[in-house]
Design a protein around this motif. Structure first.
Motif, mmCIF file in Angstrom:
data_model
loop_
_atom_site.group_PDB
_atom_site.id
_atom_site.type_symbol
_atom_site.label_atom_id
_atom_site.label_comp_id
_atom_site.label_asym_id
_atom_site.label_seq_id
_atom_site.Cartn_x
_atom_site.Cartn_y
_atom_site.Cartn_z
ATOM 1 N N TYR A 148 20.654 -21.398 75.969
ATOM 2 C CA TYR A 148 20.873 -22.048 74.723
ATOM 3 C C TYR A 148 22.283 -22.085 74.753
ATOM 4 C CZ TYR A 148 16.160 -21.929 72.644
ATOM 5 O OH TYR A 148 14.958 -22.465 72.371
ATOM 6 N N LEU A 149 22.993 -21.126 75.295
ATOM 7 C CA LEU A 149 24.547 -20.949 75.288
ATOM 8 C C LEU A 149 25.094 -22.014 76.200
ATOM 9 C CD1 LEU A 149 25.113 -17.092 75.440
ATOM 10 C CD2 LEU A 149 25.500 -18.506 73.368
ATOM 11 N N GLY A 150 24.440 -22.103 77.301
ATOM 12 C CA GLY A 150 24.766 -23.280 78.107
ATOM 13 C C GLY A 150 24.923 -24.759 77.331
ATOM 14 N N VAL A 151 23.895 -24.961 76.585
ATOM 15 C CA VAL A 151 23.892 -26.139 75.578
ATOM 16 C C VAL A 151 25.130 -26.151 75.064
ATOM 17 C CG1 VAL A 151 22.624 -27.640 74.112
ATOM 18 C CG2 VAL A 151 21.427 -26.333 75.738
ATOM 19 N N LEU A 152 25.367 -25.096 74.382
ATOM 20 C CA LEU A 152 26.415 -25.006 73.521
ATOM 21 C C LEU A 152 27.840 -25.040 74.011
ATOM 22 C CD1 LEU A 152 25.114 -22.695 70.726
ATOM 23 C CD2 LEU A 152 25.311 -24.926 70.580
ATOM 24 N N ARG A 153 27.973 -24.745 75.468
ATOM 25 C CA ARG A 153 29.096 -24.779 76.105
ATOM 26 C C ARG A 153 29.697 -26.373 76.578
ATOM 27 N NH1 ARG A 153 27.031 -20.322 79.216
ATOM 28 N NH2 ARG A 153 27.695 -18.367 78.482
ATOM 29 N N ASN A 154 28.740 -26.902 76.295
ATOM 30 C CA ASN A 154 28.950 -28.482 76.636
ATOM 31 C C ASN A 154 29.571 -28.987 75.403
ATOM 32 O OD1 ASN A 154 28.712 -31.308 76.839
ATOM 33 N ND2 ASN A 154 26.461 -31.460 77.443
ATOM 34 N N PRO A 155 30.981 -29.482 75.414
ATOM 35 C CA PRO A 155 31.440 -29.948 74.286
ATOM 36 C C PRO A 155 30.989 -31.119 73.835
ATOM 37 C CG PRO A 155 32.914 -30.332 76.334
ATOM 38 C CD PRO A 155 31.712 -29.316 76.577
ATOM 39 N N ARG A 156 30.634 -31.952 74.371
ATOM 40 C CA ARG A 156 29.845 -33.236 73.953
ATOM 41 C C ARG A 156 28.809 -33.084 72.897
ATOM 42 N NH1 ARG A 156 27.671 -36.844 76.899
ATOM 43 N NH2 ARG A 156 28.105 -38.431 75.604
ATOM 44 N N ALA A 157 28.093 -31.627 73.234
ATOM 45 C CA ALA A 157 26.982 -31.034 72.348
ATOM 46 C C ALA A 157 27.393 -30.280 71.092
ATOM 47 C CB ALA A 157 25.925 -30.640 73.053
ATOM 48 N N ALA A 158 28.102 -29.301 71.648
ATOM 49 C CA ALA A 158 28.828 -28.452 70.443
ATOM 50 C C ALA A 158 29.566 -29.026 69.454
ATOM 51 C CB ALA A 158 29.810 -27.375 71.251
ATOM 52 N N ARG A 159 30.539 -29.996 69.632
ATOM 53 C CA ARG A 159 31.262 -30.528 68.419
ATOM 54 C C ARG A 159 30.412 -31.532 67.388
ATOM 55 N NH1 ARG A 159 35.687 -32.742 72.868
ATOM 56 N NH2 ARG A 159 36.722 -30.861 73.248
ATOM 57 N N PRO A 160 29.596 -32.185 67.995
ATOM 58 C CA PRO A 160 28.700 -32.694 66.974
ATOM 59 C C PRO A 160 27.908 -31.566 66.151
ATOM 60 C CG PRO A 160 27.874 -33.565 68.782
ATOM 61 C CD PRO A 160 29.431 -32.793 69.175
ATOM 62 N N PHE A 161 27.629 -30.639 66.895
ATOM 63 C CA PHE A 161 26.427 -29.886 66.207
ATOM 64 C C PHE A 161 27.119 -28.866 65.301
ATOM 65 C CE2 PHE A 161 24.408 -25.522 66.692
ATOM 66 C CZ PHE A 161 23.289 -25.704 66.064
ATOM 67 N N ALA A 162 28.418 -28.404 65.573
ATOM 68 C CA ALA A 162 29.239 -27.759 64.511
ATOM 69 C C ALA A 162 29.475 -28.361 63.401
ATOM 70 C CB ALA A 162 30.436 -27.190 65.262
ATOM 71 N N ALA A 163 29.956 -29.559 63.770
ATOM 72 C CA ALA A 163 30.405 -30.520 62.218
ATOM 73 C C ALA A 163 28.828 -30.875 61.594
ATOM 74 C CB ALA A 163 30.781 -31.746 62.930
ATOM 75 N N ALA A 164 27.788 -31.019 62.168
ATOM 76 C CA ALA A 164 26.391 -31.179 61.319
ATOM 77 C C ALA A 164 26.104 -29.816 60.660
ATOM 78 C CB ALA A 164 25.428 -31.552 62.401
ATOM 79 N N VAL A 165 26.384 -28.812 61.228
ATOM 80 C CA VAL A 165 26.222 -27.404 60.499
ATOM 81 C C VAL A 165 27.001 -27.420 59.185
ATOM 82 C CG1 VAL A 165 26.336 -25.059 60.783
ATOM 83 C CG2 VAL A 165 25.422 -26.251 62.411
ATOM 84 N N VAL A 166 28.188 -27.736 59.302
ATOM 85 C CA VAL A 166 28.908 -27.661 58.013
ATOM 86 C C VAL A 166 28.385 -28.812 57.098
ATOM 87 C CG1 VAL A 166 31.378 -28.208 57.106
ATOM 88 C CG2 VAL A 166 31.056 -26.780 59.377
ATOM 89 N N ALA A 167 28.136 -29.866 57.409
ATOM 90 C CA ALA A 167 27.941 -31.172 56.735
ATOM 91 C C ALA A 167 26.559 -30.687 55.999
ATOM 92 C CB ALA A 167 27.632 -32.248 57.512
ATOM 93 N N ARG A 168 25.674 -29.990 56.735
ATOM 94 C CA ARG A 168 24.438 -29.695 56.113
ATOM 95 C C ARG A 168 24.317 -28.405 55.241
ATOM 96 N NH1 ARG A 168 20.614 -31.023 61.176
ATOM 97 N NH2 ARG A 168 22.067 -29.780 62.312
ATOM 98 N N LEU A 169 25.564 -27.629 55.346
ATOM 99 C CA LEU A 169 25.286 -26.505 54.044
ATOM 100 C C LEU A 169 25.086 -26.665 52.828
ATOM 101 C CD1 LEU A 169 28.456 -24.169 55.338
ATOM 102 C CD2 LEU A 169 26.307 -23.532 54.680
ATOM 103 N N PRO A 170 25.537 -28.380 52.410
ATOM 104 C CA PRO A 170 25.211 -28.384 50.954
ATOM 105 C C PRO A 170 23.772 -29.002 50.681
ATOM 106 C CG PRO A 170 27.314 -29.650 51.718
ATOM 107 C CD PRO A 170 26.793 -29.057 52.850
ATOM 108 N N VAL A 171 23.020 -28.891 51.865
ATOM 109 C CA VAL A 171 21.734 -29.339 51.479
ATOM 110 C C VAL A 171 21.046 -28.048 50.921
ATOM 111 C CG1 VAL A 171 19.566 -29.513 52.710
ATOM 112 C CG2 VAL A 171 21.477 -30.693 53.540
#
Length: 457
Positions: A13-36
């Motif tokens: 799983y850490l290997g997936v998150l070390r991929n910046p093309r995956a980590a950046r949208p994932f991190a932004a999506a986490v912030v954007a979904r906090l209001p849910v």
């Protein structure tokens, strides 16, 4: 990443998150979904604190939920037709603006009906970040097995947000005025959405582009279960525009009516009714039976941590059975765990030393159910309408949760939280029964084309 074995390790799983093309949208999506998770509870606390009216607070929160349920399919279809950057940026800013207006209006002399309308507008323009992120995983992770790890991470993140969001909200409320938590929610909503819209993954899915498809499971189960080298999607060009023009918008039936999809939505709705019943029942159990609302946080943490671990373990394993077959089994596990919880709650003076482990074990099955249902809908829906299909899942979750919340409130008022917990177990087990009844239909629709397994190996 070595995924040839029958299972992968947590470090993958850490290997997936070390991929910046995956980590950046994932991190932004986490912030954007906090209001849910922050907005519904925040609206209740805001209206209750400033207007001293529980009824109006409930109606405002309900209007928000109705707005999300109605708007999600519309914006999901917008993802497919107009691309992620336009839709996510526009909806994030619009929803944040309406939420800011609602927050300020609640503090002023604005009448209650106007607050209800504003809450519906907040929900109706809520950004479809989850369907967008689902498509993004298929773009940034072309390896099929890594995609499954990404889906598991996403499901775990969503479950964690549903606990972390309210905790953050209550922390802010404890040290600031009732307005500040909602202002923070506005900032997360607009900021997270704009950050996501600017990522490479979102831009690659602009102008109605269709993401590469996830290969359908073969006769032995997941494509990843096949022996040999890691199963990767065939080399594909950049995402291509979705079909437009003749027959596109006027003759297509809603995705919710596409063959096989209604059954999946009904299963998720039943499970979500169980979620709604369970959430409110735990609050009632803490206050009415345990005599301490402070214990609610420990119970939510137990079920959320179980769900997080269950999702990670599920995504790490290479399953040899088909997903549709696993669904009623996993739902049965969740329903049975909830039934055990109801039995424990019915005992005189139930102990937290028993409740917490039972909640943890029941939670192990939550994220895997969401992962399987998302994958099923991906394979049942037309490829160029996957965003709309995933948005219908969001509608099922929101609508089912709202029904469960309402039922739980009524049951707790009349009979107590124990019966409400039993009803939660019954709703989830009903979902398992519906999944069993849908097996023949799903089996026919998901039958792989001849030679598909060979093309994936």
């Amino acid at each position: 990443m070595d995924l040839d074995a029958d299972r992968v390790e947590m470090k993958d799983y850490l290997g997936v998150l070390r991929n910046p093309r995956a980590a950046r949208p994932f991190a932004a999506a986490v912030v954007a979904r906090l209001p849910v998770s922050m907005a519904p509870l925040g609206l209740v606390l805001l209206v209750r604190g400033l207007r001293d009216d529980w009824t109006l607070a409930g109606v405002v929160a309900g209007a928000f939920a109705v707005g999300v349920a109605v708007g999600s399919p519309f914006w999901g279809r917008g993802l497919d037709r107009y691309g992620q950057p336009r839709v996510i940026a526009a909806t994030s800013c619009a929803s944040a603006a309406f939420l800011l207006a609602l927050t300020l209006a609640t503090a002023g002399p604005v009448p209650g009906p106007a607050l209800v309308v504003l809450a519906a507008l907040v929900g109706g323009t809520f950004p479809p970040v989850s369907p967008a992120m689902r498509a993004a995983w298929r773009v940034v992770l072309p390896d099929v097995r890594q995609q499954r790890l990404g889906y598991a991470l996403d499901a775990v993140a969503v479950e964690t947000l549903f606990v972390g969001g309210p905790l953050l909200l209550t922390l802010l409320l404890a040290v600031t005025s009732p307005l500040v938590p909602m202002l923070a929610t506005c900032a997360f909503l607009a900021g997270g959405g704009l950050l996501y819209a600017r990522t490479e993954a979102a831009r690659s899915l602009g102008s109605g582009a269709v993401p590469p498809p996830t290969p359908e499971p073969g006769p032995a189960g997941d494509a990843a279960a096949a022996p040999g080298p890691p199963a990767t999607a065939p080399p594909l060009p950049a995402p291509v525009p979705a079909p437009r023009g003749r027959g596109r918008s006027t003759r297509e039936v809603p995705v919710a009516l596409t063959a096989g999809v209604p059954a999946a939505l009904l299963v998720l709705a039943a499970m979500s009714i169980g979620f709604g019943l369970l959430d409110v029942s735990l609050a009632g159990l803490a206050e009415v039976v345990l005599g301490s609302p402070d214990k609610l946080g420990f119970m939510f943490a137990a079920i959320a941590s179980g769900s997080a671990l269950g999702g990670l373990l599920y995504g790490a394993r290479q399953w040899r059975s088909e997903e549709r077959v696993r669904l009623p089994v996993i739902l049965g596990g969740f329903g049975s765990g909830t039934a055990v919880l109801a039995v424990v709650a019915w005992r005189p003076d139930p102990s937290m030393l028993v409740l917490v482990p039972v909640l943890f074990c029941a939670g192990l099955f939550i994220s895997p159910n969401l992962i399987v249902l998302q994958s099923l809908v991906d394979h049942l829906a037309p490829r160029h309408r996957l965003g709309e299909a995933q948005a219908w899942l969001s509608t099922s979750v929101t609508a089912g949760g709202a029904v469960g919340n309402a039922l739980a409130g009524r049951l707790i008022d009349t009979t107590g939280p124990q019966l409400s917990l039993a009803a939660a177990a019954a709703a989830v087990l009903l979902g398992a029964a519906l999944a069993l009844l849908a097996q023949p239909r799903w089996r026919a629709l998901l039958r792989p084309a001849p030679g598909a397994a060979a093309r994936l190996s």
